[in-house]
Write a protein that holds these residues in place. Structure first.
Motif, PDB file in Angstrom:
ATOM      1  N   ILE A   6     -41.514   3.713  49.401  1.00  0.00           N
ATOM      2  CA  ILE A   6     -40.294   3.749  48.592  1.00  0.00           C
ATOM      3  C   ILE A   6     -40.094   5.139  48.008  1.00  0.00           C
ATOM      4  CG2 ILE A   6     -39.224   2.902  46.461  1.00  0.00           C
ATOM      5  CD1 ILE A   6     -40.518   0.154  47.147  1.00  0.00           C
ATOM      6  N   HIS A   7     -41.130   5.687  47.395  1.00  0.00           N
ATOM      7  CA  HIS A   7     -41.009   7.015  46.794  1.00  0.00           C
ATOM      8  C   HIS A   7     -40.795   8.100  47.835  1.00  0.00           C
ATOM      9  CE1 HIS A   7     -43.182   5.256  43.132  1.00  0.00           C
ATOM     10  NE2 HIS A   7     -41.895   5.322  42.889  1.00  0.00           N
ATOM     11  N   SER A   8     -41.319   7.902  49.035  1.00  0.00           N
ATOM     12  CA  SER A   8     -41.142   8.917  50.073  1.00  0.00           C
ATOM     13  C   SER A   8     -39.711   8.945  50.610  1.00  0.00           C
ATOM     14  CB  SER A   8     -42.134   8.706  51.216  1.00  0.00           C
ATOM     15  OG  SER A   8     -41.822   7.537  51.948  1.00  0.00           O
ATOM     16  N   ALA A   9     -38.901   7.919  50.282  1.00  0.00           N
ATOM     17  CA  ALA A   9     -37.513   7.885  50.748  1.00  0.00           C
ATOM     18  C   ALA A   9     -36.667   8.991  50.133  1.00  0.00           C
ATOM     19  CB  ALA A   9     -36.886   6.529  50.446  1.00  0.00           C
ATOM     20  N   VAL A  10     -37.110   9.536  49.001  1.00  0.00           N
ATOM     21  CA  VAL A  10     -36.377  10.640  48.371  1.00  0.00           C
ATOM     22  C   VAL A  10     -36.414  11.831  49.323  1.00  0.00           C
ATOM     23  CG1 VAL A  10     -36.320  12.259  46.435  1.00  0.00           C
ATOM     24  CG2 VAL A  10     -36.826   9.836  46.035  1.00  0.00           C
ATOM     25  N   GLY A  11     -35.237  12.362  49.626  1.00  0.00           N
ATOM     26  CA  GLY A  11     -35.118  13.473  50.560  1.00  0.00           C
ATOM     27  C   GLY A  11     -34.653  13.049  51.941  1.00  0.00           C
ATOM     28  N   LEU A  21     -37.041   2.071  55.794  1.00  0.00           N
ATOM     29  CA  LEU A  21     -37.450   1.052  54.831  1.00  0.00           C
ATOM     30  C   LEU A  21     -37.334  -0.343  55.446  1.00  0.00           C
ATOM     31  CD1 LEU A  21     -35.861   2.531  51.596  1.00  0.00           C
ATOM     32  CD2 LEU A  21     -38.305   2.430  52.153  1.00  0.00           C
ATOM     33  N   GLY A  22     -36.336  -0.522  56.302  1.00  0.00           N
ATOM     34  CA  GLY A  22     -36.162  -1.798  56.992  1.00  0.00           C
ATOM     35  C   GLY A  22     -37.359  -2.164  57.856  1.00  0.00           C
ATOM     36  N   LYS A  23     -38.035  -1.171  58.404  1.00  0.00           N
ATOM     37  CA  LYS A  23     -39.231  -1.426  59.214  1.00  0.00           C
ATOM     38  C   LYS A  23     -40.353  -2.039  58.389  1.00  0.00           C
ATOM     39  CE  LYS A  23     -38.348   2.017  62.739  1.00  0.00           C
ATOM     40  NZ  LYS A  23     -38.853   3.194  63.457  1.00  0.00           N
ATOM     41  N   TYR A  24     -40.287  -1.864  57.069  1.00  0.00           N
ATOM     42  CA  TYR A  24     -41.275  -2.454  56.167  1.00  0.00           C
ATOM     43  C   TYR A  24     -40.758  -3.734  55.524  1.00  0.00           C
ATOM     44  CZ  TYR A  24     -44.040   1.764  56.624  1.00  0.00           C
ATOM     45  OH  TYR A  24     -44.798   2.791  57.120  1.00  0.00           O
ATOM     46  N   GLY A  25     -39.641  -4.245  56.025  1.00  0.00           N
ATOM     47  CA  GLY A  25     -39.080  -5.482  55.492  1.00  0.00           C
ATOM     48  C   GLY A  25     -38.330  -5.295  54.196  1.00  0.00           C
ATOM     49  N   LEU A  26     -37.945  -4.046  53.895  1.00  0.00           N
ATOM     50  CA  LEU A  26     -37.227  -3.757  52.659  1.00  0.00           C
ATOM     51  C   LEU A  26     -35.747  -3.530  52.940  1.00  0.00           C
ATOM     52  CD1 LEU A  26     -39.831  -1.220  51.250  1.00  0.00           C
ATOM     53  CD2 LEU A  26     -39.500  -3.577  50.492  1.00  0.00           C
ATOM     54  N   THR A  27     -34.906  -4.023  52.060  1.00  0.00           N
ATOM     55  CA  THR A  27     -33.476  -3.764  52.157  1.00  0.00           C
ATOM     56  C   THR A  27     -33.108  -2.665  51.164  1.00  0.00           C
ATOM     57  OG1 THR A  27     -32.931  -5.453  50.522  1.00  0.00           O
ATOM     58  CG2 THR A  27     -32.971  -6.145  52.830  1.00  0.00           C
ATOM     59  N   THR A  28     -31.978  -2.032  51.375  1.00  0.00           N
ATOM     60  CA  THR A  28     -31.537  -0.976  50.456  1.00  0.00           C
ATOM     61  C   THR A  28     -30.209  -1.356  49.823  1.00  0.00           C
ATOM     62  OG1 THR A  28     -30.463   0.237  52.241  1.00  0.00           O
ATOM     63  CG2 THR A  28     -32.717   0.876  51.693  1.00  0.00           C
ATOM     64  N   ARG A  29     -30.012  -0.829  48.622  1.00  0.00           N
ATOM     65  CA  ARG A  29     -28.749  -1.024  47.907  1.00  0.00           C
ATOM     66  C   ARG A  29     -28.418   0.303  47.236  1.00  0.00           C
ATOM     67  NH1 ARG A  29     -28.137  -5.261  42.946  1.00  0.00           N
ATOM     68  NH2 ARG A  29     -29.855  -4.021  42.131  1.00  0.00           N
ATOM     69  N   VAL A  30     -27.225   0.803  47.497  1.00  0.00           N
ATOM     70  CA  VAL A  30     -26.792   2.056  46.891  1.00  0.00           C
ATOM     71  C   VAL A  30     -26.235   1.758  45.503  1.00  0.00           C
ATOM     72  CG1 VAL A  30     -25.225   4.019  47.081  1.00  0.00           C
ATOM     73  CG2 VAL A  30     -26.288   3.087  49.136  1.00  0.00           C
ATOM     74  N   LEU A  31     -26.815   2.392  44.490  1.00  0.00           N
ATOM     75  CA  LEU A  31     -26.329   2.236  43.117  1.00  0.00           C
ATOM     76  C   LEU A  31     -25.316   3.318  42.762  1.00  0.00           C
ATOM     77  CD1 LEU A  31     -29.597   1.414  41.158  1.00  0.00           C
ATOM     78  CD2 LEU A  31     -27.934  -0.144  42.149  1.00  0.00           C
ATOM     79  N   ARG A  32     -25.492   4.488  43.370  1.00  0.00           N
ATOM     80  CA  ARG A  32     -24.586   5.607  43.106  1.00  0.00           C
ATOM     81  C   ARG A  32     -24.525   6.484  44.346  1.00  0.00           C
ATOM     82  NH1 ARG A  32     -25.316  10.590  42.265  1.00  0.00           N
ATOM     83  NH2 ARG A  32     -27.547  10.404  41.915  1.00  0.00           N
ATOM     84  N   ARG A  33     -23.313   6.867  44.702  1.00  0.00           N
ATOM     85  CA  ARG A  33     -23.111   7.807  45.801  1.00  0.00           C
ATOM     86  C   ARG A  33     -22.314   8.974  45.229  1.00  0.00           C
ATOM     87  NH1 ARG A  33     -21.468   4.555  49.572  1.00  0.00           N
ATOM     88  NH2 ARG A  33     -23.464   4.401  50.655  1.00  0.00           N
ATOM     89  N   ASP A  34     -22.923  10.154  45.241  1.00  0.00           N
ATOM     90  CA  ASP A  34     -22.354  11.354  44.623  1.00  0.00           C
ATOM     91  C   ASP A  34     -22.043  11.033  43.154  1.00  0.00           C
ATOM     92  OD1 ASP A  34     -22.668  12.879  46.980  1.00  0.00           O
ATOM     93  OD2 ASP A  34     -20.861  11.960  47.805  1.00  0.00           O
ATOM     94  N   SER A  35     -20.823  11.191  42.702  1.00  0.00           N
ATOM     95  CA  SER A  35     -20.534  10.917  41.286  1.00  0.00           C
ATOM     96  C   SER A  35     -19.940   9.523  41.078  1.00  0.00           C
ATOM     97  CB  SER A  35     -19.582  11.979  40.729  1.00  0.00           C
ATOM     98  OG  SER A  35     -18.365  11.947  41.451  1.00  0.00           O
ATOM     99  N   ASN A  47     -38.075  -7.217  47.474  1.00  0.00           N
ATOM    100  CA  ASN A  47     -37.953  -6.622  48.811  1.00  0.00           C
ATOM    101  C   ASN A  47     -36.753  -5.670  48.912  1.00  0.00           C
ATOM    102  OD1 ASN A  47     -35.964  -8.649  48.712  1.00  0.00           O
ATOM    103  ND2 ASN A  47     -36.042  -8.929  50.930  1.00  0.00           N
ATOM    104  N   ARG A  48     -36.189  -5.308  47.779  1.00  0.00           N
ATOM    105  CA  ARG A  48     -35.014  -4.436  47.796  1.00  0.00           C
ATOM    106  C   ARG A  48     -35.347  -3.094  47.135  1.00  0.00           C
ATOM    107  NH1 ARG A  48     -30.107  -7.114  45.232  1.00  0.00           N
ATOM    108  NH2 ARG A  48     -31.274  -6.780  43.316  1.00  0.00           N
ATOM    109  N   VAL A  49     -34.799  -2.036  47.709  1.00  0.00           N
ATOM    110  CA  VAL A  49     -34.959  -0.698  47.152  1.00  0.00           C
ATOM    111  C   VAL A  49     -33.585  -0.208  46.716  1.00  0.00           C
ATOM    112  CG1 VAL A  49     -35.677   1.665  47.614  1.00  0.00           C
ATOM    113  CG2 VAL A  49     -36.912  -0.228  48.665  1.00  0.00           C
TER     114      VAL A  49
END
Length: 64
Positions: A6-11, A21-35, A47-49
C-alpha cells in the motif's frame, strides 16, 4: 506485507496502482484528484486502499 505494498503505491500512476494493488486482492478508491475532492462513504473496508492523485500520480495511499 499488504501495508508495504500500500505504501509503495505512492509514486505510481493511478492506473498502475489499480492494477498492482488488484493483484493483492485490494481495491482502490480515489478520494482526491488534483484539487478536486470527492464525496465518499465513511465505511471502512480492509481490502480497500484510498488514494489521492496529483497529475496522474498517487501522492497518498492508505487502507480504508
Amino acid at each position: 506485507m499488504a501495508i508495504d505494498i500500500i505504501h509503495s503505491a505512492v509514486g505510481w500512476s493511478e492506473a498502475e496502482a489499480r492494477i498492482l494493488l488488484g493483484k493483492y486482492g485490494l481495491t482502490t478508491r480515489v478520494l482526491r484528484r488534483d484539487s478536486n475532492p470527492y464525496i465518499v462513504t465513511a465505511d471502512l473496508r480492509t481490502n480497500r486502499v484510498n488514494i489521492e492523485v496529483d497529475n496522474g500520480v498517487v501522492t497518498k495511499a492508505y487502507r480504508g
